[in-house]
Design a protein around this motif. Structure first.
Motif, PDB file in Angstrom:
ATOM      1  N   ASP A   1       1.248  -1.104  -0.173  1.00  0.00           N
ATOM      2  CA  ASP A   1      -0.141   0.200  -0.234  1.00  0.00           C
ATOM      3  C   ASP A   1       1.104   1.028  -0.045  1.00  0.00           C
ATOM      4  N   ASN A   2       0.389   1.937  -0.962  1.00  0.00           N
ATOM      5  CA  ASN A   2       1.289   3.806  -0.839  1.00  0.00           C
ATOM      6  C   ASN A   2       2.966   3.685  -1.363  1.00  0.00           C
ATOM      7  N   LEU A   3       2.973   2.599  -1.900  1.00  0.00           N
ATOM      8  CA  LEU A   3       4.408   2.146  -3.180  1.00  0.00           C
ATOM      9  C   LEU A   3       4.923   3.545  -3.519  1.00  0.00           C
ATOM     10  N   ASP A   4       4.305   4.201  -4.442  1.00  0.00           N
ATOM     11  CA  ASP A   4       4.366   4.550  -5.125  1.00  0.00           C
ATOM     12  C   ASP A   4       5.026   5.695  -5.023  1.00  0.00           C
ATOM     13  N   ALA A   5       3.895   6.703  -3.714  1.00  0.00           N
ATOM     14  CA  ALA A   5       4.177   7.642  -3.547  1.00  0.00           C
ATOM     15  C   ALA A   5       5.240   7.885  -2.432  1.00  0.00           C
ATOM     16  N   TYR A   6       6.141   6.824  -2.693  1.00  0.00           N
ATOM     17  CA  TYR A   6       6.960   6.974  -1.149  1.00  0.00           C
ATOM     18  C   TYR A   6       8.303   6.450  -1.835  1.00  0.00           C
ATOM     19  N   GLU A   7       8.510   6.269  -3.054  1.00  0.00           N
ATOM     20  CA  GLU A   7       9.224   5.617  -4.193  1.00  0.00           C
ATOM     21  C   GLU A   7      10.384   6.910  -4.181  1.00  0.00           C
ATOM     22  N   GLY A   8      11.907   6.471  -3.852  1.00  0.00           N
ATOM     23  CA  GLY A   8      12.377   7.612  -4.516  1.00  0.00           C
ATOM     24  C   GLY A   8      12.747   8.955  -2.692  1.00  0.00           C
ATOM     25  N   ARG A   9      11.675   8.306  -1.869  1.00  0.00           N
ATOM     26  CA  ARG A   9      11.609   9.312  -0.620  1.00  0.00           C
ATOM     27  C   ARG A   9      11.196   8.636   1.062  1.00  0.00           C
ATOM     28  N   GLY A  10      12.394   7.409  -0.096  1.00  0.00           N
ATOM     29  CA  GLY A  10      12.353   6.605   1.591  1.00  0.00           C
ATOM     30  C   GLY A  10      12.028   5.291   0.767  1.00  0.00           C
ATOM     31  N   VAL A  11      11.868   4.827  -0.346  1.00  0.00           N
ATOM     32  CA  VAL A  11      11.521   2.970  -0.958  1.00  0.00           C
ATOM     33  C   VAL A  11      12.528   3.241  -1.672  1.00  0.00           C
ATOM     34  N   TRP A  12      13.865   2.719  -1.411  1.00  0.00           N
ATOM     35  CA  TRP A  12      14.817   2.390  -2.317  1.00  0.00           C
ATOM     36  C   TRP A  12      15.044   1.274  -3.088  1.00  0.00           C
ATOM     37  N   TYR A  13      15.376   0.868  -4.356  1.00  0.00           N
ATOM     38  CA  TYR A  13      15.374  -0.529  -5.438  1.00  0.00           C
ATOM     39  C   TYR A  13      17.560  -0.982  -4.741  1.00  0.00           C
ATOM     40  N   TRP A  14      17.942  -0.193  -4.422  1.00  0.00           N
ATOM     41  CA  TRP A  14      19.480  -0.224  -4.036  1.00  0.00           C
ATOM     42  C   TRP A  14      20.677   0.524  -3.366  1.00  0.00           C
ATOM     43  N   ALA A  15      21.386  -0.172  -2.934  1.00  0.00           N
ATOM     44  CA  ALA A  15      21.936   0.861  -1.665  1.00  0.00           C
ATOM     45  C   ALA A  15      23.560   1.026  -2.196  1.00  0.00           C
ATOM     46  N   SER A  16      23.717   2.166  -2.886  1.00  0.00           N
ATOM     47  CA  SER A  16      24.596   3.181  -2.977  1.00  0.00           C
ATOM     48  C   SER A  16      25.553   4.362  -1.621  1.00  0.00           C
ATOM     49  N   PRO A  17      26.204   4.679  -1.506  1.00  0.00           N
ATOM     50  CA  PRO A  17      26.651   5.790  -0.201  1.00  0.00           C
ATOM     51  C   PRO A  17      26.036   6.757   0.029  1.00  0.00           C
ATOM     52  N   ILE A  18      24.918   7.295  -0.931  1.00  0.00           N
ATOM     53  CA  ILE A  18      23.936   7.941  -1.432  1.00  0.00           C
ATOM     54  C   ILE A  18      22.974   7.812  -0.225  1.00  0.00           C
ATOM     55  N   GLU A  19      22.423   6.324  -0.131  1.00  0.00           N
ATOM     56  CA  GLU A  19      21.435   6.338   0.390  1.00  0.00           C
ATOM     57  C   GLU A  19      22.160   5.825   1.984  1.00  0.00           C
ATOM     58  N   ALA A  20      23.139   5.138   1.999  1.00  0.00           N
ATOM     59  CA  ALA A  20      23.581   4.674   3.189  1.00  0.00           C
ATOM     60  C   ALA A  20      24.004   5.738   4.053  1.00  0.00           C
ATOM     61  N   ARG A  21      24.461   7.164   3.788  1.00  0.00           N
ATOM     62  CA  ARG A  21      24.143   8.743   4.640  1.00  0.00           C
ATOM     63  C   ARG A  21      22.691   8.559   4.382  1.00  0.00           C
ATOM     64  N   LEU A  22      22.045   8.729   4.676  1.00  0.00           N
ATOM     65  CA  LEU A  22      21.089   8.571   4.871  1.00  0.00           C
ATOM     66  C   LEU A  22      20.121   7.643   6.192  1.00  0.00           C
ATOM     67  N   CYS A  23      20.895   6.414   6.028  1.00  0.00           N
ATOM     68  CA  CYS A  23      20.412   5.663   6.985  1.00  0.00           C
ATOM     69  C   CYS A  23      21.422   5.859   8.244  1.00  0.00           C
ATOM     70  N   ALA A  24      23.091   6.730   8.499  1.00  0.00           N
ATOM     71  CA  ALA A  24      23.128   6.613   9.288  1.00  0.00           C
ATOM     72  C   ALA A  24      22.664   7.156  10.516  1.00  0.00           C
ATOM     73  N   GLU A  25      22.807   5.520  11.444  1.00  0.00           N
ATOM     74  CA  GLU A  25      22.652   5.603  13.060  1.00  0.00           C
ATOM     75  C   GLU A  25      21.172   5.155  13.085  1.00  0.00           C
ATOM     76  N   GLN A  26      20.691   5.209  11.411  1.00  0.00           N
ATOM     77  CA  GLN A  26      19.449   4.445  11.771  1.00  0.00           C
ATOM     78  C   GLN A  26      18.570   2.941  11.915  1.00  0.00           C
ATOM     79  N   GLU A  27      17.442   2.745  12.179  1.00  0.00           N
ATOM     80  CA  GLU A  27      16.976   1.179  11.337  1.00  0.00           C
ATOM     81  C   GLU A  27      16.622   0.941  10.447  1.00  0.00           C
ATOM     82  N   VAL A  28      16.942   0.167   9.343  1.00  0.00           N
ATOM     83  CA  VAL A  28      16.539   0.190   7.929  1.00  0.00           C
ATOM     84  C   VAL A  28      15.805  -1.548   8.165  1.00  0.00           C
TER      85      VAL A  28
END
Length: 564
Positions: free
Chosen positions: A360-387
């Motif tokens: 539910d609501n997948l398309d609303a969060y693609e590129g805004r918290g939903v990712w299909y890959w894991a690069s250094p860009i997303e890794a920085r967003l996840c620093a010290e968070q639970e994912v």
């Protein structure tokens, strides 16, 4: 700045970059080497202050400075200019994009009278092949310069917005080797002023300011590519020997081997070179790399190699349809840019598209918290968070291990009851040994919540009716992929039940031997993940890309028409 009488040196300005491997990045050619290059170039003269090349405009090729000095500067979308280096006699001006005449990433202006030798892209490529030792030095310098421009973070388009809204475009630019930098209007006054000037709503962020000053509001990747001159503006009326659709490992291998053997090659990809493999942070089971290599590094080397041999890389350009009727004597490929290109043969290397699960609501969060890959860009967003990471294959395992070095905890949700059937043993052992990776089996994500970006994930057990929720700002989906073959509809290319392309079947031309990688349409071949029965490994894809070139030669020889 006037030229002096001292020996030529690389004079870095006060604000310039700390270039790694300085002598390899900016070597000085000997007079003998310059003489060897003269047959590939043509003399060009420039007056004081005159531009040799400008950011965003197609580059004319590589300049060798015979006399005088040229100042190289980098300019961003906000008009800020960063001096890079001053180059003088015996040095050359270019970076890797000039192998194909792509838009320049920097400005070059004459300081006083300047005499140069200009090698257009096709002559530069000829030099690299004909003069092996000299070509190796030049090629290394061209690559290092692009790397330095990317790492410098001063020029190129400016992305303006909150961190969680910019990852989509950051990834696109990074995957295509485009220098850029980001500004947050919450902390940067120039960015805040620009947002206020254009009365931008949050839905229109990020803003992108191109080096020529064009402002785009939350653009698509294609719109951004057109604004940067990566695509558009050039007609491709040439009849190619081979059109390669897809630039993953299989497509890049096809391009390298076909172009190096003298075939004219055009390569298309809808997003970036490297395909799904290009998003992998570490490939550890590819032959020859015992310590592993990132998919981006492997793909980047192949991309540069293909350009060196003259393959035309049309990225990002999507092929919308393939006309196999050959009414004009060739296959016709319709692009999303409105152009139609012709080729004598086609290699289907379009791989697969990320699968989008029923959430539910997948398309609303693609590129805004939903990712299909894991690069250094997303890794920085996840620093010290639970994912949360969904998936149980090798790609999911590699991503989980990578993210575990950045996130406080990685919660892996797997639909099945174990990993043994879908993941390599070395990855399972690594995951089990990583304390901040939690495995949740027989589970699936069912819904997403949040205001403007993802804030909460709802999930349930597949063995019980209970539902649960987690406060999660980043969800990674690695649930497989479906073959990208829709563009083949109506062409006669047969696919299996899963949509993967069938190859090696008798195609109705009497007793003609059908090559293993040829589809049911003569002249159309398939390699890599998109092919039914392929092993779905990087090594296998590269092997098929090399193997198909022999079949291409055979088909083109039978067709009996010379290259144009």
């Amino acid at each position: 700045m006037a030229a002096d009488d001292t020996p030529t040196i690389n004079r870095l300005t006060a604000t310039a970059y700390a270039f790694p491997r300085q002598e390899q990045t900016f070597p000085t050619l000997t007079s003998l080497e310059i003489e060897r290059m003269r047959r590939f170039g043509e003399p060009r003269s420039y007056g004081d202050g005159e531009a040799l090349f400008e950011t965003g405009k197609p580059g004319p090729g590589m300049f060798v400075i015979l006399a005088g000095h040229v100042a190289i500067t980098q300019r961003d979308g906000l008009g800020r200019v960063t001096p890079i280096i001053d180059q003088g006699p015996g040095q050359f001006l270019a970076e890797i994009g000039q192998l194909s005449g792509r838009p320049a990433l920097v400005d070059g202006h004459a300081e006083g009278e300047v005499e140069t030798l200009l090698l257009p892209p096709e002559r530069l490529r000829a030099l690299l092949v004909a003069e092996a030792d000299l070509g190796e030095r030049i090629m290394r310098a061209l690559i290092l310069r692009r790397v330095s421009l990317i790492q410098g973070g001063a020029g190129g388009p400016v992305l303006i917005g909150a961190a969680g809204t910019m990852a989509r475009l950051q990834n696109f630019l990074a995957r295509n080797g485009q220098p850029h930098h980001v500004l947050d209007p919450e902390t940067d006054k120039d960015a805040a002023d620009l947002v206020a000037r254009y009365s931008v709503s949050r839905a229109e962020l990020p803003l992108v300011v191109a080096p020529n000053g064009t402002v785009l509001r939350n653009p698509s990747e294609t719109a951004l590519a057109m604004a940067l001159g990566m695509i558009g503006g050039k007609k491709h009326d040439k009849l190619y020997d081979v059109a390669v659709v897809g630039s993953g490992p299989a497509g890049l291998a096809t391009a390298v081997y076909a172009a190096s053997e003298g075939l004219s090659v055009a390569v298309f990809d809808s997003r970036a070179y490297g395909g799904q493999a290009g998003a992998s942070m570490r490939i550890e089971n590819y032959l020859g790399f015992p310590t592993g290599i990132s998919g981006q590094a492997l793909a980047g080397r192949a991309f540069n190699q293909a350009q060196k041999f003259g393959a035309e890389m049309l990225i990002p350009v999507s092929i919308k349809a393939l006309d196999c009727s050959k009414t004009s004597g060739a296959f016709a490929l319709a692009t999303d840019c409105g152009h139609t290109l012709r080729a004598k043969s086609v290699v289907v290397a379009s791989g697969a598209r990320y699968r989008r699960p029923e959430i539910d609501n997948l398309d609303a969060y693609e590129g805004r918290g939903v990712w299909y890959w894991a690069s250094p860009i997303e890794a920085r967003l996840c620093a010290e968070q639970e994912v949360v990471l969904v998936g149980g294959g090798n790609s999911a395992g590699q991503a989980a291990v990578y993210l575990s070095a950045h996130a406080r905890k990685v919660i892996m949700m797997i639909r099945g009851g174990g990993l043994g059937a879908s993941m390599s043993r070395y990855l399972i052992e690594r995951i089990e040994a990583t304390p901040n990776i939690d495995l949740v089996f027989n589970a699936e994500v069912i819904g997403l919540e949040g205001a403007e970006t993802l804030e909460r994930v709802r999930w349930k057990s597949r063995l019980a009716p209970d539902e649960f929720s987690l406060d999660i700002r980043n969800l990674f989906l690695f649930v497989g992929a479906d073959p990208a073959t829709g563009w083949l509809d109506g062409c006669g290319v047969e696919v299996d039940r899963g949509g993967f392309v069938l190859t090696g079947k008798q195609n109705g031309e009497g007793n003609r031997a059908v090559p293993l990688l040829e589809t049911t349409v003569p002249g159309v071949f398939a390699v890599g993940d998109v092919r039914s029965g392929s092993v779905k490994r990087v090594g296998g894809a590269i092997g098929e890309g090399a193997q198909v070139v022999a079949a291409l030669h055979g088909y083109l020889a039978d067709a009996g028409s010379p290259s144009l």
